[in-house]
Design a protein around this motif. Structure first.
Motif, PDB file in Angstrom:
ATOM      1  N   LEU A  54      64.417  42.722  58.375  1.00 46.19           N
ATOM      2  CA  LEU A  54      63.884  43.964  58.869  1.00 46.19           C
ATOM      3  C   LEU A  54      62.579  44.210  58.488  1.00 46.19           C
ATOM      4  CD1 LEU A  54      66.943  46.370  58.942  1.00 46.19           C
ATOM      5  CD2 LEU A  54      65.841  45.130  60.999  1.00 46.19           C
ATOM      6  N   ARG A  55      62.062  43.241  57.583  1.00 40.45           N
ATOM      7  CA  ARG A  55      60.652  43.540  56.818  1.00 40.45           C
ATOM      8  C   ARG A  55      59.389  43.611  57.922  1.00 40.45           C
ATOM      9  NH1 ARG A  55      60.404  44.048  51.503  1.00 40.45           N
ATOM     10  NH2 ARG A  55      58.265  42.896  51.530  1.00 40.45           N
ATOM     11  N   CYS A  56      59.457  42.731  58.875  1.00 41.59           N
ATOM     12  CA  CYS A  56      58.447  42.517  59.713  1.00 41.59           C
ATOM     13  C   CYS A  56      58.538  43.930  60.694  1.00 41.59           C
ATOM     14  CB  CYS A  56      58.499  41.240  60.850  1.00 41.59           C
ATOM     15  SG  CYS A  56      57.265  41.029  62.003  1.00 41.59           S
ATOM     16  N   ASP A  57      59.405  44.239  61.176  1.00 43.78           N
ATOM     17  CA  ASP A  57      59.579  45.462  61.877  1.00 43.78           C
ATOM     18  C   ASP A  57      58.913  46.649  60.848  1.00 43.78           C
ATOM     19  OD1 ASP A  57      60.456  44.264  64.127  1.00 43.78           O
ATOM     20  OD2 ASP A  57      62.836  45.021  63.771  1.00 43.78           O
ATOM     21  N   ALA A  58      59.404  46.665  59.597  1.00 47.62           N
ATOM     22  CA  ALA A  58      59.154  47.831  58.997  1.00 47.62           C
ATOM     23  C   ALA A  58      57.659  47.807  58.542  1.00 47.62           C
ATOM     24  CB  ALA A  58      59.590  47.669  57.399  1.00 47.62           C
ATOM     25  N   CYS A  59      57.154  46.567  58.236  1.00 50.09           N
ATOM     26  CA  CYS A  59      55.498  46.538  58.168  1.00 50.09           C
ATOM     27  C   CYS A  59      54.632  46.893  59.459  1.00 50.09           C
ATOM     28  CB  CYS A  59      55.170  44.861  57.926  1.00 50.09           C
ATOM     29  SG  CYS A  59      53.565  44.613  57.574  1.00 50.09           S
ATOM     30  N   TYR A  60      55.242  46.638  60.845  1.00 46.97           N
ATOM     31  CA  TYR A  60      54.470  47.305  61.907  1.00 46.97           C
ATOM     32  C   TYR A  60      54.679  48.881  61.785  1.00 46.97           C
ATOM     33  CZ  TYR A  60      54.226  42.848  64.470  1.00 46.97           C
ATOM     34  OH  TYR A  60      53.867  41.494  64.760  1.00 46.97           O
ATOM     35  N   ALA A  61      55.892  49.282  61.439  1.00 48.31           N
ATOM     36  CA  ALA A  61      55.913  50.862  61.013  1.00 48.31           C
ATOM     37  C   ALA A  61      55.013  51.481  60.272  1.00 48.31           C
ATOM     38  CB  ALA A  61      57.387  51.372  60.812  1.00 48.31           C
ATOM     39  N   ILE A  62      54.686  50.636  59.148  1.00 52.61           N
ATOM     40  CA  ILE A  62      53.931  51.131  58.237  1.00 52.61           C
ATOM     41  C   ILE A  62      52.512  51.167  58.358  1.00 52.61           C
ATOM     42  CG2 ILE A  62      53.084  50.539  55.838  1.00 52.61           C
ATOM     43  CD1 ILE A  62      56.075  49.825  55.121  1.00 52.61           C
ATOM     44  N   THR A  63      52.129  49.875  59.324  1.00 51.39           N
ATOM     45  CA  THR A  63      50.827  49.626  59.536  1.00 51.39           C
ATOM     46  C   THR A  63      50.367  50.843  60.608  1.00 51.39           C
ATOM     47  OG1 THR A  63      51.242  48.010  61.291  1.00 51.39           O
ATOM     48  CG2 THR A  63      50.434  47.639  59.120  1.00 51.39           C
ATOM     49  N   PHE A  64      51.417  50.934  61.460  1.00 52.00           N
ATOM     50  CA  PHE A  64      51.132  52.079  62.550  1.00 52.00           C
ATOM     51  C   PHE A  64      50.834  53.635  61.989  1.00 52.00           C
ATOM     52  CE2 PHE A  64      53.022  55.644  64.907  1.00 52.00           C
ATOM     53  CZ  PHE A  64      52.299  55.562  66.127  1.00 52.00           C
ATOM     54  N   GLN A  65      51.762  53.701  60.840  1.00 46.42           N
ATOM     55  CA  GLN A  65      51.399  55.253  60.178  1.00 46.42           C
ATOM     56  C   GLN A  65      50.176  55.138  59.314  1.00 46.42           C
ATOM     57  OE1 GLN A  65      53.406  57.917  60.416  1.00 46.42           O
ATOM     58  NE2 GLN A  65      54.743  56.962  61.805  1.00 46.42           N
ATOM     59  N   LEU A  66      49.797  54.254  58.714  1.00 47.52           N
ATOM     60  CA  LEU A  66      48.653  54.052  57.983  1.00 47.52           C
ATOM     61  C   LEU A  66      47.387  54.329  58.859  1.00 47.52           C
ATOM     62  CD1 LEU A  66      49.245  51.357  55.655  1.00 47.52           C
ATOM     63  CD2 LEU A  66      49.353  53.769  55.115  1.00 47.52           C
ATOM     64  N   GLU A  67      47.367  53.687  60.091  1.00 47.14           N
ATOM     65  CA  GLU A  67      46.472  53.963  60.971  1.00 47.14           C
ATOM     66  C   GLU A  67      46.365  55.120  61.580  1.00 47.14           C
ATOM     67  OE1 GLU A  67      43.922  51.883  62.327  1.00 47.14           O
ATOM     68  OE2 GLU A  67      44.540  50.116  61.140  1.00 47.14           O
ATOM     69  N   GLU A 110      71.197  41.670  67.060  1.00 46.42           N
ATOM     70  CA  GLU A 110      70.216  41.466  66.211  1.00 46.42           C
ATOM     71  C   GLU A 110      69.824  42.978  65.801  1.00 46.42           C
ATOM     72  OE1 GLU A 110      66.078  39.214  65.461  1.00 46.42           O
ATOM     73  OE2 GLU A 110      66.782  39.789  67.593  1.00 46.42           O
ATOM     74  N   LYS A 111      69.708  43.253  64.536  1.00 45.39           N
ATOM     75  CA  LYS A 111      69.387  44.506  64.008  1.00 45.39           C
ATOM     76  C   LYS A 111      68.030  44.809  64.171  1.00 45.39           C
ATOM     77  CE  LYS A 111      73.473  45.031  61.437  1.00 45.39           C
ATOM     78  NZ  LYS A 111      73.870  43.789  61.244  1.00 45.39           N
ATOM     79  N   ARG A 112      67.563  45.812  64.434  1.00 43.23           N
ATOM     80  CA  ARG A 112      65.811  46.178  64.683  1.00 43.23           C
ATOM     81  C   ARG A 112      65.589  47.360  64.196  1.00 43.23           C
ATOM     82  NH1 ARG A 112      62.948  42.187  67.737  1.00 43.23           N
ATOM     83  NH2 ARG A 112      61.396  43.047  66.591  1.00 43.23           N
ATOM     84  N   LEU A 113      64.584  47.665  63.487  1.00 42.27           N
ATOM     85  CA  LEU A 113      63.968  49.077  63.216  1.00 42.27           C
ATOM     86  C   LEU A 113      63.733  49.630  64.408  1.00 42.27           C
ATOM     87  CD1 LEU A 113      62.152  48.871  60.021  1.00 42.27           C
ATOM     88  CD2 LEU A 113      64.329  49.940  60.255  1.00 42.27           C
ATOM     89  N   THR A 114      63.663  51.127  64.395  1.00 44.38           N
ATOM     90  CA  THR A 114      63.264  51.772  65.678  1.00 44.38           C
ATOM     91  C   THR A 114      62.543  52.690  65.263  1.00 44.38           C
ATOM     92  OG1 THR A 114      63.888  52.874  67.711  1.00 44.38           O
ATOM     93  CG2 THR A 114      65.489  53.015  65.956  1.00 44.38           C
ATOM     94  N   GLY A 115      61.430  53.394  65.781  1.00 43.09           N
ATOM     95  CA  GLY A 115      60.773  54.597  65.462  1.00 43.09           C
ATOM     96  C   GLY A 115      59.146  54.601  66.010  1.00 43.09           C
TER      97      GLY A 115
END
Length: 197
Positions: A54-67, A110-115
């Motif tokens: 889930l680290r790739c999904d988490a990275c996308y979530a983090i970059t979205f929030q930082l942006e 497959e488990k994926r992060l959502t948000g």
């Protein structure tokens, strides 16, 4: 007495028999669908760290929030560029936010992060939010800031949203970088352990 039933009885009393004929209970749906919650492994339930898958999904979530937070701060201050003290504060606040809107769902096994900032995987699914996910995202966000440094992160933000995502997620050691011979965004198969003598 339910309000609809009371209105139907009153209508029949006032207007006479047959006036409330349209007041029957609505027909029950002809089908039902059961959507199970994701089944989580022991690591996914109890580890303090974000599972590798889930680290790739988490990275996308983090970059979205930082942006999002950096862009809002620039707009609020009416500046094109923030001072160092401003962007350091925004990055710290971004990583320390609640993260409660994020969770995990299962799609095709497959488990994926959502948000926010993540692609919607399936409209009819059960997402488990809260739990260990917010603290894992916060920890991973702080780790990115510590490893890259605030100045480098803000510089990437200034080059555009894809630059920050490239730096954190797709760089050489990024969680979405394709492992040697593997698929991007997913972990490579574990190497066989060897005994050392």
């Amino acid at each position: 007495m339910r309000p609809v039933l009371a209105a139907c009885v009153a209508l029949s009393l006032v207007l006479g028999p047959g006036a409330g004929d349209g007041c029957e209970d609505p027909p029950s749906p002809s089908f039902s669908r059961s959507i199970p919650a994701p089944q989580l492994s022991a690591e996914e339930l109890h580890s303090p760290h974000m599972p590798q898958s889930l680290r790739c999904d988490a990275c996308y979530a983090i970059t979205f929030q930082l942006e999002e937070q950096l862009s809002k701060a620039e707009a609020k201050l009416g500046r094109k560029a923030l001072r160092e003290s401003d962007y350091v504060e925004v990055l710290e606040r971004s990583c320390s936010q609640s993260w409660e809107l994020y969770g995990v769902q299962e799609l095709n096994g497959e488990k994926r992060l959502t948000g926010p900032g993540l692609q919607s995987q399936q409209p009819l699914s059960v997402a488990m939010t809260g739990g260990p996910w917010p603290s894992r995202l916060a920890k991973m966000c702080h780790s990115f800031v510590g490893e890259q440094g605030e100045e480098q992160l803000y510089g990437a933000h200034r080059r555009g949203p894809s630059a920050l995502r490239e730096l954190l997620c797709h760089g050489e050691k990024g969680p979405c970088a394709p492992p040697a011979g593997g698929k991007a965004g997913r972990p490579a198969p574990p190497k066989a352990l060897q005994n050392e003598l």
